[in-house]
Design an enzyme around this catalytic site. Structure first.
Site, mmCIF file in Angstrom:
data_model
loop_
_atom_site.group_PDB
_atom_site.id
_atom_site.type_symbol
_atom_site.label_atom_id
_atom_site.label_comp_id
_atom_site.label_asym_id
_atom_site.label_seq_id
_atom_site.Cartn_x
_atom_site.Cartn_y
_atom_site.Cartn_z
ATOM 1 N N ASP A 67 7.516 24.792 -107.453
ATOM 2 C CA ASP A 67 7.633 23.288 -106.778
ATOM 3 C C ASP A 67 8.880 22.908 -106.545
ATOM 4 O O ASP A 67 9.820 23.516 -107.318
ATOM 5 C CB ASP A 67 6.702 22.252 -107.542
ATOM 6 C CG ASP A 67 6.780 22.267 -109.128
ATOM 7 O OD1 ASP A 67 7.809 22.960 -109.511
ATOM 8 O OD2 ASP A 67 5.946 21.753 -109.809
ATOM 9 N N ASN A 134 -1.286 14.269 -117.373
ATOM 10 C CA ASN A 134 -2.594 14.078 -116.653
ATOM 11 C C ASN A 134 -3.433 15.155 -116.219
ATOM 12 O O ASN A 134 -4.150 15.296 -115.774
ATOM 13 C CB ASN A 134 -2.499 12.940 -115.692
ATOM 14 C CG ASN A 134 -1.531 13.851 -114.399
ATOM 15 O OD1 ASN A 134 -1.148 14.844 -114.577
ATOM 16 N ND2 ASN A 134 -1.314 13.059 -113.590
ATOM 17 N N HIS A 136 -2.140 17.817 -114.922
ATOM 18 C CA HIS A 136 -1.466 18.573 -113.598
ATOM 19 C C HIS A 136 -0.627 19.711 -113.904
ATOM 20 O O HIS A 136 -0.213 19.886 -114.944
ATOM 21 C CB HIS A 136 -0.572 17.927 -112.831
ATOM 22 C CG HIS A 136 0.819 17.336 -112.985
ATOM 23 N ND1 HIS A 136 1.202 16.065 -113.334
ATOM 24 C CD2 HIS A 136 1.638 18.342 -113.227
ATOM 25 C CE1 HIS A 136 2.388 16.159 -113.631
ATOM 26 N NE2 HIS A 136 2.858 17.361 -113.541
ATOM 27 N N GLU A 141 -1.680 17.207 -108.771
ATOM 28 C CA GLU A 141 -2.280 16.123 -109.535
ATOM 29 C C GLU A 141 -3.655 16.108 -109.298
ATOM 30 O O GLU A 141 -4.368 16.726 -108.513
ATOM 31 C CB GLU A 141 -1.585 14.670 -108.661
ATOM 32 C CG GLU A 141 -0.339 14.765 -108.570
ATOM 33 C CD GLU A 141 0.440 14.175 -110.132
ATOM 34 O OE1 GLU A 141 -0.292 14.492 -111.176
ATOM 35 O OE2 GLU A 141 1.448 13.498 -109.999
#
Ligand code: GLP
Length: 242
Positions: A67, A134, A136, A141
């Protein structure tokens, strides 16, 4: 999923690096999927040490990173391009032309498409992953489709907060969007090595390993992958024995 728990961050880094060193020593032109964040830093240190001790060469290796932040160019100190150069690439014998990251500058949709086209033409032998608190992976996400390919995503508030430490703890400096490999791209890697340490990863690790396979917890898709090893410290593994 195979789970291995290590006593320290350093041992975890060594354990993860060994997978990559062994692969590259077996297959000198291996294609590696690489990750950023603090989780892989020790792994990269161990790869650098192994290279300096002549235990491995990356001269024929190709890499694809997961990314990049939208809006940060390769010179920005917090771009993932810079992270990779500083933490790994400039210390080893990899050829610059063999390094691939999505570009954060210019036409975002086009950059996603170009990167996805590159990924479609290659096969990643081993993908290194961290995990967000979380759940990801890369910047996929919660709520990201399992069949997603390279795309642009708006970062969730807790991801921005988690990453603010790299931007002088100033939330307003953290980019709001990123380009990321999709979950479907990640699942195509032949082998996946996921690393996590610290107690703020324990819940996400628990849900990834023991929870339902759901787009609400993107890393849970890895339960469907045939060849995943999860390397943890004791804090990140803390909820797995409950
Ligand atoms: C970012 C990266 C992820 C990484 C995650 C966790 O969101 N895009 O690839 O896994 O952070 O980072 P850290 O290892 O610093 O906790």
């Amino acid at each position: 999923m195979e789970i291995k728990v290590f006593e320290s961050k350093k041992e975890l880094g060594k354990g993860a690096a060994k997978y990559f060193i062994d692969l590259v020593n077996q297959k000198s032109d291996a294609v590696l999927g690489l990750a950023t964040g603090s989780s892989p830093e020790n792994t990269y240190l161990e790869l650098i040490n192994a290279y300096k001790e002549n235990k491995v060469s990356f001269a024929n290796v190709k890499t694809y990173n997961l990314d990049e932040y939208v809006g940060l160019d390769t010179n920005h100190p917090q771009s993932y391009y810079t992270f990779m150069q500083e933490n790994l690439f400039k210390h080893i014998d990899i050829k610059q032309e063999n390094i691939n990251l999505p570009s954060g500058i210019g036409d975002t949709q086009l950059n996603c498409q170009l990167y996805n086209d590159k990924l479609a033409q290659t096969e990643i032998d081993m993908q290194l992953l961290g995990i967000g608190s979380n759940g990801h992976i890369a910047f996929n996400e919660p709520g990201t489709a399992f069949d997603s390919i390279t795309h642009c995503i708006e970062l969730q508030k807790n991801t921005v907060a988690d990453n603010a430490r790299f931007f002088d703890n100033d939330l307003t400096k953290v980019p709001t969007h990123a380009l990321t490999m999709g979950l479907s791209n990640i699942m195509q890697a032949k082998q996946i090595v996921l690393i996590a340490y610290g107690k703020n990863k324990a819940q996400a690790i628990y849900e990834m390993v023991k929870g339902p396979i759901t787009e609400a917890l993107p890393a849970s898709i890895l339960q469907n992958h045939p060849n995943v090893v999860v390397l943890l410290d004791e804090e990140a593994a803390a909820l797995l024995n409950d």
